[in-house]
Design a protein around this motif. Structure first.
Motif, PDB file in Angstrom:
ATOM      1  N   LYS A  56       0.946  -1.157   0.037  1.00 54.34           N
ATOM      2  CA  LYS A  56      -0.146   0.102   0.067  1.00 54.34           C
ATOM      3  C   LYS A  56       0.790   1.199  -0.036  1.00 54.34           C
ATOM      4  CE  LYS A  56      -3.525   2.412   2.400  1.00 54.34           C
ATOM      5  NZ  LYS A  56      -4.025   2.775   3.803  1.00 54.34           N
ATOM      6  N   SER A  57       1.987   1.293   0.812  1.00 52.56           N
ATOM      7  CA  SER A  57       2.601   2.456   0.863  1.00 52.56           C
ATOM      8  C   SER A  57       3.518   2.652  -0.306  1.00 52.56           C
ATOM      9  CB  SER A  57       3.713   2.223   1.806  1.00 52.56           C
ATOM     10  OG  SER A  57       4.697   3.238   1.947  1.00 52.56           O
ATOM     11  N   LEU A  58       3.863   1.430  -1.052  1.00 48.34           N
ATOM     12  CA  LEU A  58       4.628   1.452  -2.318  1.00 48.34           C
ATOM     13  C   LEU A  58       3.546   2.123  -3.450  1.00 48.34           C
ATOM     14  CD1 LEU A  58       6.950   0.733  -4.269  1.00 48.34           C
ATOM     15  CD2 LEU A  58       5.821  -1.526  -4.511  1.00 48.34           C
ATOM     16  N   GLN A  59       2.288   1.807  -3.465  1.00 49.11           N
ATOM     17  CA  GLN A  59       1.474   2.459  -4.420  1.00 49.11           C
ATOM     18  C   GLN A  59       1.254   3.757  -4.201  1.00 49.11           C
ATOM     19  OE1 GLN A  59      -1.795  -0.482  -3.570  1.00 49.11           O
ATOM     20  NE2 GLN A  59      -1.438  -1.445  -5.629  1.00 49.11           N
ATOM     21  N   GLU A  60       1.237   4.246  -2.853  1.00 47.72           N
ATOM     22  CA  GLU A  60       1.109   5.565  -2.551  1.00 47.72           C
ATOM     23  C   GLU A  60       2.297   6.370  -3.020  1.00 47.72           C
ATOM     24  OE1 GLU A  60       0.600   5.561   1.497  1.00 47.72           O
ATOM     25  OE2 GLU A  60      -1.578   4.863   1.409  1.00 47.72           O
ATOM     26  N   ASP A  61       3.539   6.014  -2.946  1.00 43.43           N
ATOM     27  CA  ASP A  61       4.685   6.529  -3.177  1.00 43.43           C
ATOM     28  C   ASP A  61       4.587   6.621  -4.759  1.00 43.43           C
ATOM     29  OD1 ASP A  61       5.674   7.008  -0.834  1.00 43.43           O
ATOM     30  OD2 ASP A  61       7.271   5.356  -1.166  1.00 43.43           O
ATOM     31  N   LEU A  62       4.233   5.831  -5.482  1.00 44.36           N
ATOM     32  CA  LEU A  62       4.154   5.722  -7.052  1.00 44.36           C
ATOM     33  C   LEU A  62       3.076   6.687  -7.373  1.00 44.36           C
ATOM     34  CD1 LEU A  62       4.579   2.025  -8.005  1.00 44.36           C
ATOM     35  CD2 LEU A  62       6.090   4.035  -8.200  1.00 44.36           C
ATOM     36  N   GLN A  63       1.733   6.788  -6.786  1.00 38.34           N
ATOM     37  CA  GLN A  63       0.780   7.779  -7.118  1.00 38.34           C
ATOM     38  C   GLN A  63       1.274   9.314  -6.845  1.00 38.34           C
ATOM     39  OE1 GLN A  63      -2.808   6.368  -5.008  1.00 38.34           O
ATOM     40  NE2 GLN A  63      -3.230   5.128  -6.571  1.00 38.34           N
ATOM     41  N   ALA A  64       2.141   9.344  -5.884  1.00 40.91           N
ATOM     42  CA  ALA A  64       2.679  10.774  -5.552  1.00 40.91           C
ATOM     43  C   ALA A  64       3.834  10.987  -6.433  1.00 40.91           C
ATOM     44  CB  ALA A  64       2.904  10.854  -3.992  1.00 40.91           C
ATOM     45  N   LEU A  65       4.241  10.143  -7.320  1.00 45.12           N
ATOM     46  CA  LEU A  65       5.463  10.277  -8.085  1.00 45.12           C
ATOM     47  C   LEU A  65       6.612  10.521  -7.454  1.00 45.12           C
ATOM     48  CD1 LEU A  65       3.881  12.946 -10.785  1.00 45.12           C
ATOM     49  CD2 LEU A  65       4.215  10.317 -10.987  1.00 45.12           C
ATOM     50  N   LYS A  66       6.796   9.555  -6.374  1.00 44.84           N
ATOM     51  CA  LYS A  66       8.002   9.558  -5.412  1.00 44.84           C
ATOM     52  C   LYS A  66       8.752   8.385  -6.035  1.00 44.84           C
ATOM     53  CE  LYS A  66       6.183  11.288  -1.421  1.00 44.84           C
ATOM     54  NZ  LYS A  66       5.956  11.143   0.243  1.00 44.84           N
ATOM     55  N   MET A  67       9.979   8.575  -5.776  1.00 44.97           N
ATOM     56  CA  MET A  67      10.976   6.933  -6.155  1.00 44.97           C
ATOM     57  C   MET A  67      10.721   6.147  -4.905  1.00 44.97           C
ATOM     58  SD  MET A  67      12.599   5.943  -8.299  1.00 44.97           S
ATOM     59  CE  MET A  67      13.490   4.125  -8.412  1.00 44.97           C
ATOM     60  N   PRO A  68      10.169   4.962  -4.930  1.00 41.12           N
ATOM     61  CA  PRO A  68       9.716   4.273  -3.688  1.00 41.12           C
ATOM     62  C   PRO A  68      11.045   3.319  -3.410  1.00 41.12           C
ATOM     63  CG  PRO A  68       8.795   3.197  -5.685  1.00 41.12           C
ATOM     64  CD  PRO A  68       9.533   4.511  -6.151  1.00 41.12           C
ATOM     65  N   THR A  69      12.299   3.838  -3.385  1.00 35.92           N
ATOM     66  CA  THR A  69      13.510   3.055  -3.176  1.00 35.92           C
ATOM     67  C   THR A  69      13.229   2.004  -1.785  1.00 35.92           C
ATOM     68  OG1 THR A  69      14.619   4.708  -4.489  1.00 35.92           O
ATOM     69  CG2 THR A  69      15.915   2.746  -2.916  1.00 35.92           C
ATOM     70  N   ASP A  70      13.072   2.937  -0.688  1.00 36.36           N
ATOM     71  CA  ASP A  70      13.007   2.331   0.630  1.00 36.36           C
ATOM     72  C   ASP A  70      11.927   1.115   0.605  1.00 36.36           C
ATOM     73  OD1 ASP A  70      14.985   3.881   1.332  1.00 36.36           O
ATOM     74  OD2 ASP A  70      13.564   5.173   2.619  1.00 36.36           O
ATOM     75  N   LYS A  71      10.703   1.426  -0.164  1.00 35.66           N
ATOM     76  CA  LYS A  71       9.791   0.522   0.021  1.00 35.66           C
ATOM     77  C   LYS A  71       9.889  -0.664  -0.865  1.00 35.66           C
ATOM     78  CE  LYS A  71       7.007   3.520   2.069  1.00 35.66           C
ATOM     79  NZ  LYS A  71       7.981   4.611   2.306  1.00 35.66           N
ATOM     80  N   ILE A  72      10.769  -0.590  -1.844  1.00 36.90           N
ATOM     81  CA  ILE A  72      11.219  -1.808  -2.607  1.00 36.90           C
ATOM     82  C   ILE A  72      12.013  -2.755  -1.720  1.00 36.90           C
ATOM     83  CG2 ILE A  72      12.398  -2.566  -4.665  1.00 36.90           C
ATOM     84  CD1 ILE A  72      11.426  -0.032  -6.106  1.00 36.90           C
ATOM     85  N   ILE A  73      13.115  -2.062  -1.141  1.00 34.43           N
ATOM     86  CA  ILE A  73      13.857  -2.795  -0.146  1.00 34.43           C
ATOM     87  C   ILE A  73      13.046  -3.568   0.871  1.00 34.43           C
ATOM     88  CG2 ILE A  73      15.780  -2.642   1.317  1.00 34.43           C
ATOM     89  CD1 ILE A  73      16.968  -0.320  -0.379  1.00 34.43           C
ATOM     90  N   GLU A  74      12.170  -2.671   1.398  1.00 34.56           N
ATOM     91  CA  GLU A  74      11.403  -3.046   2.544  1.00 34.56           C
ATOM     92  C   GLU A  74      10.375  -4.434   2.103  1.00 34.56           C
ATOM     93  OE1 GLU A  74       9.330  -0.725   5.187  1.00 34.56           O
ATOM     94  OE2 GLU A  74      10.970   0.622   5.296  1.00 34.56           O
ATOM     95  N   GLY A  75       9.795  -4.222   0.870  1.00 35.26           N
ATOM     96  CA  GLY A  75       9.211  -5.335   0.428  1.00 35.26           C
ATOM     97  C   GLY A  75       9.819  -6.564   0.033  1.00 35.26           C
ATOM     98  N   ALA A  76      11.162  -6.513  -0.513  1.00 36.05           N
ATOM     99  CA  ALA A  76      11.951  -7.571  -0.822  1.00 36.05           C
ATOM    100  C   ALA A  76      12.192  -8.315   0.793  1.00 36.05           C
ATOM    101  CB  ALA A  76      13.514  -7.334  -1.248  1.00 36.05           C
ATOM    102  N   LEU A  77      12.560  -7.301   1.775  1.00 36.88           N
ATOM    103  CA  LEU A  77      12.904  -7.979   3.146  1.00 36.88           C
ATOM    104  C   LEU A  77      11.639  -8.638   3.780  1.00 36.88           C
ATOM    105  CD1 LEU A  77      14.869  -4.770   4.701  1.00 36.88           C
ATOM    106  CD2 LEU A  77      15.824  -7.081   3.936  1.00 36.88           C
ATOM    107  N   VAL A  78      10.354  -8.103   3.587  1.00 33.88           N
ATOM    108  CA  VAL A  78       9.375  -8.857   4.178  1.00 33.88           C
ATOM    109  C   VAL A  78       9.146 -10.230   3.234  1.00 33.88           C
ATOM    110  CG1 VAL A  78       6.727  -8.902   4.157  1.00 33.88           C
ATOM    111  CG2 VAL A  78       7.848  -6.703   4.889  1.00 33.88           C
TER     112      VAL A  78
END
Length: 129
Positions: A56-78
């Motif tokens: 959800k946080s990754l999608q919010e970053d993408l909708q806000a046109l932010k680079m979701p680097t932290d979210k991608i790493i966190e997704g991989a860690l989860v």
């Protein structure tokens, strides 16, 4: 890369087996097995819940046109944490929980980012030098 994985696939099961035997001798076989089953089930639920939050946080970053680097790493860690939690064993459960729980996952994420930054700096130095 493969040479780094071979010791992991050899030593991790051996350590897990030794831990399970030791815990089983101290608290009994059935309680030790129940701990492994319970942590696996709890871990799967926690990984699914945290994975949904990260998604959800990754999608919010993408909708806000932010680079979701932290979210991608966190997704991989989860994802890795969830796999480790489903894997039977106590050591893998501890590592899995550390990767799934938000505060410890943040620490691991920052360590990974620093490692990537060092590798990038070394690569730039090689290209320049």
């Amino acid at each position: 890369m493969l040479t780094a994985l071979i010791p992991i696939f050899i030593f991790t099961p051996l350590v897990e087996l030794a831990l399970l035997i030791e815990v089983g001798q101290r608290i009994g076989t059935l309680p030790a097995v129940l701990i492994v089953v319970a942590t696996g089930a709890l871990g799967a639920i926690l990984a699914q819940w945290q994975g949904a939050r990260v998604w959800k946080s990754l999608q919010e970053d993408l909708q806000a046109l932010k680079m979701p680097t932290d979210k991608i790493i966190e997704g991989a860690l989860v994802l890795v944490g969830g796999v480790l939690l489903i894997t039977p064993g106590l050591l893998t459960d501890v590592i899995g929980f550390l990767l799934v729980i938000p505060w410890s996952r943040t620490l691991v994420r920052e360590l990974i980012k620093k490692r990537f930054e060092r590798k990038i700096q070394r690569a730039r130095f090689k290209v320049i030098g």
